[in-house]
Design an enzyme around this catalytic site. Structure first.
Site, mmCIF file in Angstrom:
data_model
loop_
_atom_site.group_PDB
_atom_site.id
_atom_site.type_symbol
_atom_site.label_atom_id
_atom_site.label_comp_id
_atom_site.label_asym_id
_atom_site.label_seq_id
_atom_site.Cartn_x
_atom_site.Cartn_y
_atom_site.Cartn_z
ATOM 1 N N HIS A 45 3.609 -2.292 3.292
ATOM 2 C CA HIS A 45 3.561 -0.715 3.572
ATOM 3 C C HIS A 45 4.614 -0.725 1.957
ATOM 4 C CE1 HIS A 45 0.185 -0.978 6.253
ATOM 5 N NE2 HIS A 45 0.206 0.238 5.585
ATOM 6 N N HIS A 76 -5.498 2.076 -3.909
ATOM 7 C CA HIS A 76 -5.826 3.106 -3.056
ATOM 8 C C HIS A 76 -6.822 4.378 -2.547
ATOM 9 C CE1 HIS A 76 -4.984 2.070 0.846
ATOM 10 N NE2 HIS A 76 -3.919 2.850 1.085
ATOM 11 N N HIS A 136 -5.990 9.021 -0.042
ATOM 12 C CA HIS A 136 -5.511 8.365 1.405
ATOM 13 C C HIS A 136 -7.286 9.061 2.235
ATOM 14 C CE1 HIS A 136 -3.782 5.718 4.281
ATOM 15 N NE2 HIS A 136 -3.433 5.361 3.477
ATOM 16 N N ASP A 140 1.160 -0.967 0.013
ATOM 17 C CA ASP A 140 0.322 0.389 0.165
ATOM 18 C C ASP A 140 0.938 1.403 0.011
ATOM 19 O OD1 ASP A 140 -2.249 -1.912 0.740
ATOM 20 O OD2 ASP A 140 -2.901 -0.595 1.834
ATOM 21 N N ASP A 141 0.199 2.316 -0.479
ATOM 22 C CA ASP A 141 0.412 3.702 0.018
ATOM 23 C C ASP A 141 1.812 4.162 -0.560
ATOM 24 O OD1 ASP A 141 -1.062 3.402 1.864
ATOM 25 O OD2 ASP A 141 0.863 3.845 3.489
HETATM 26 ZN ZN LIG Z 1 -2.801 3.211 3.005
#
Ligand SMILES: [Zn+2]
Length: 253
Positions: free
Chosen positions: A211, A109, A113, A56-57
């Protein structure tokens, strides 16, 4: 750049969501004319013996190095990218395109965010479509899989996502790398514990949350976890593949 306090909040919320996760929605037993919105995000794989390692991210500084590692081990992962999170996606277009071209699952995603559960319908749509448009520019298609930031959503969120033709994905295993971003052992031990139960490989596989914005996660934990998964007989695949969903369903034009 994302401040630590925001990360901690992200993490706390995501953990809450994981702990309180509803069981996977396997669909409705009664026949319906129209497929209804799911009552939960997807938390686990369907195929036994699979591991869907998710990041993620990103995109961020370590995406390229992580892609090298995945390539050297000939495995596919899933990237839940932001449009404007740690970095701006246009500044990382090359690695995003590379992830797609090398067969990894590229998924959304959201643009920046935000907690979708706190947004209005039009704001949720904007979070999805702004990133969608960026993906269309960069990889030529729009992903159909997404992960809600903070693991946070409401039934209304799921309805909106369903109407937009997104499949919402959570995770059943959290490395909690955000708690200990520089502690290799702490994240790696989550994988070791996962592979410790010999019966586990006969059960539906796992979706593991990581992450990619943490160097240790991307460049140290990921290769070791993949190598261990292979030794233990697991197949490292994308979320779509572990669900038995053909690649043609992962994107739309
Ligand atoms: Zn995230």
């Amino acid at each position: 750049m994302v401040c630590f306090s925001r990360l901690a909040t992200v993490a706390a919320l995501f953990t809450t969501a994981l702990v309180s996760a509803a069981p996977i929605d396997h669909g409705h037993s009664e026949p319906t004319l129209e497929k209804r919105a799911p009552t939960s995000a997807i938390y686990r794989c369907k195929k036994p013996g699979t591991i869907a390692i998710t990041f993620d991210d990103g995109p961020w500084l370590y995406t390229g190095g992580l892609l090298d590692i995945l390539k050297s081990r000939n495995v596919k992962a899933t990237f839940f990218f932001n449009g404007f999170g740690w970095g701006h996606i246009d500044n990382f277009a090359t690695v995003v395109k590379r992830a797609f071209d090398e067969g990894h699952q590229v998924a959304s995603h959201t643009w920046d965010h935000k907690d979708l559960a706190l947004l209005s319908e039009s704001e949720v749509i904007a979070e999805m479509t702004q990133l969608d448009d960026a993906f269309k520019r960069i990889i030529g298609v729009r992903p159909t899989y997404m992960r809600p930031p903070f693991g946070s959503y409401t039934p209304t969120t799921l309805e909106i996502l369903h109407r937009l033709n997104y499949t919402a994905v959570s995770a059943d295993v959290d490395t909690r790398d955000w708690v200990h971003p520089t502690d290799f052992e702490a994240s790696y031990n989550v994988y070791k514990a996962l592979f410790d139960n010999p019966r586990d490989i006969t059960l539906p596989g796992h979706i593991v949350l990581n992450h990619e914005t943490h160097r240790v996660t991307s460049l140290q934990v990921a290769p070791m976890a993949i190598d261990l998964a292979k030794v233990k007989g697991y197949k490292v695949v994308t979320v779509g593949e572990c669900l038995g969903d053909p690649k043609s369903n992962w994107y739309r034009a």
